[in-house]
Design a protein around this motif. Structure first.
Motif, PDB file in Angstrom:
ATOM      1  N   ARG A   1       0.831  -1.205   0.000  1.00 57.72           N
ATOM      2  CA  ARG A   1       0.000   0.000   0.000  1.00 57.72           C
ATOM      3  C   ARG A   1       0.865   1.254   0.000  1.00 57.72           C
ATOM      4  O   ARG A   1       2.019   1.220   0.414  1.00 57.72           O
TER       5      ARG A   1
ATOM      6  N   SER B   1      -6.751   1.939  -7.664  1.00 61.67           N
ATOM      7  CA  SER B   1      -6.445   0.524  -7.487  1.00 61.67           C
ATOM      8  C   SER B   1      -6.717   0.093  -6.042  1.00 61.67           C
ATOM      9  O   SER B   1      -6.328   0.768  -5.099  1.00 61.67           O
ATOM     10  N   LYS B   2      -7.390  -1.038  -5.898  1.00 64.83           N
ATOM     11  CA  LYS B   2      -7.674  -1.566  -4.569  1.00 64.83           C
ATOM     12  C   LYS B   2      -7.316  -3.046  -4.465  1.00 64.83           C
ATOM     13  O   LYS B   2      -7.782  -3.751  -3.571  1.00 64.83           O
ATOM     14  N   SER B   3      -6.468  -3.495  -5.383  1.00 64.09           N
ATOM     15  CA  SER B   3      -6.100  -4.916  -5.404  1.00 64.09           C
ATOM     16  C   SER B   3      -4.925  -5.181  -4.466  1.00 64.09           C
ATOM     17  O   SER B   3      -3.838  -5.579  -4.893  1.00 64.09           O
TER      18      SER B   3
ATOM     19  N   GLU C   1      -3.127  -6.891  -0.905  1.00 62.99           N
ATOM     20  CA  GLU C   1      -3.163  -8.096  -0.084  1.00 62.99           C
ATOM     21  C   GLU C   1      -3.927  -7.816   1.210  1.00 62.99           C
ATOM     22  O   GLU C   1      -3.812  -6.740   1.802  1.00 62.99           O
TER      23      GLU C   1
ATOM     24  N   ARG D   1       1.801  -8.127 -12.064  1.00 60.71           N
ATOM     25  CA  ARG D   1       1.842  -7.375 -10.810  1.00 60.71           C
ATOM     26  C   ARG D   1       2.419  -5.980 -11.042  1.00 60.71           C
ATOM     27  O   ARG D   1       3.297  -5.787 -11.876  1.00 60.71           O
TER      28      ARG D   1
ATOM     29  N   ALA E   1       3.360  -4.047  -5.746  1.00 60.62           N
ATOM     30  CA  ALA E   1       3.170  -5.412  -5.276  1.00 60.62           C
ATOM     31  C   ALA E   1       4.437  -6.233  -5.338  1.00 60.62           C
ATOM     32  O   ALA E   1       4.542  -7.284  -4.695  1.00 60.62           O
TER      33      ALA E   1
END
Length: 330
Positions: free
Chosen positions: A24, A37-39, A41, A323, A327
């Motif tokens: 993040r 983007s909210k993908s 972990e 990715r 990430a």
């Protein structure tokens, strides 16, 4: 005899780990983390601090001597100085550093330095407040500059300023950013855009800038002398004649540096990424949560490094990692 170092199939010794403590970030730089983007972990899938220390301890027993804390933005993870102190205490770890956008550095510089972090890489793509806000999805340059000065005052050295070179975006600022670095004793490192994820591919397509062209332009204004600088990174360094100021060029596309690659990356979810530009990876979290011993971890790391490819492939024919950079871990 049990090997006490990590060597990949191409004879490269792995002594550098880039460790992501979060995927993040509180900024949204267009080439890294797409706006909206909210993908991310789930926190339950993040490695805990204890798990991170266990993995790094295993790496250190195998000859890893440098660890860089990365993200995302590592300072958004609570308690980071606590983790840094645990890592700095590991016997055999010689160098603990941090990558940051410095939005939260003003409050955390002193605790991080006291915990054992000594070197800092910071991201700064513009010195123009409006442009900076546009590039970062609303970031405040004044907040970042306060963080940078706090890091300088805390004693971090060297401080390296990372600037992603973008054609038609910030290429007019390179002399100004270099002058800023010279005034404060920082090292500037220009970085080519990389096609990591959807955002990275768009930035590379629209704004890629060959840094050899940039170096030639700067040579016309500054007398650049080839130089060296300690550290585990891939930059090619030059020194400004008559000064101690250095500028580095990181060129994953125009002049790849894979032959001397000495690093692997550990994602916040425990995935060990063996190459920035390929999909080779090994999950470590299941092993950790199954209670693997230190010896079992070390053997797993030796086996993982044997999967490291010879070089990255940022071309249309290669299988591209889906990715994003956040990430992957810095």
């Amino acid at each position: 005899m049990i090997p006490t170092s990590l060597t990949d199939p191409f004879g490269r010794r792995i002594d550098y780990l880039r460790l992501s403590v979060t995927d993040r970030c509180d900024l949204r730089c267009g080439y890294c983390l797409p706006k909206g983007s909210k993908s991310f972990e789930a926190p339950a899938d993040w490695l805990t601090f204890d798990e991170i220390v266990r993995v790094v301890a295993a790496f250190v027993t195998l000859g890893v001597r440098r660890v860089r804390l990365t993200g995302g933005e590592p300072l958004v993870r609570r308690g980071l100085p606590e983790l840094a102190a645990g890592l700095a205490a590991l016997p055999g770890l010689d160098d603990l550093s941090l990558s940051s956008n410095c939005t939260q550095m003003q409050a955390q510089a002193v605790p991080l330095f006291r915990a054992g972090v000594r070197r800092l890489n910071l991201s700064l793509d513009s010195l123009k407040p409006e442009r900076f806000a546009q590039l970062t999805g609303g970031g405040r340059l004044s907040q970042v500059m306060a963080g940078i000065m706090a890091a300088k005052d805390a004693g971090f050295a060297p401080i390296k300023v990372n600037t992603v070179a973008m054609r038609g975006v910030n290429e007019d600022e390179f002399p100004e950013i270099l002058a800023f670095c010279a005034a404060h004793g920082f090292t500037l490192r220009l970085i080519e855009t990389m096609p990591m994820g959807t955002a990275g591919r768009a930035a590379q397509r629209d704004h890629y800038l060959d840094l050899e062209t940039v170096r030639s332009r700067l040579q016309a204004h500054f007398n650049l002398i080839p130089d060296l600088m300690p550290g585990g990174g891939p930059a090619r360094y030059y020194r400004l004649a008559g000064s101690d100021t250095r500028i580095g060029f990181i060129t994953p596309l125009s002049q790849h540096f894979c032959a001397t690659c000495n690093r692997v990356r550990l994602g916040v979810d425990g995935t060990l990424h063996l190459c920035l530009g390929q999909t080779n990876s090994v999950p470590l979290r299941p092993l950790l949560r199954a209670g693997a011993t230190a010896a079992e971890l070390a053997e797993h790391l030796r086996a993982a490094v044997r999967l490291k490819p010879e070089r990255h492939r940022f071309d249309d024919q290669a299988e591209q990692p889906v990715r994003c950079m956040a990430a992957t871990g810095g």
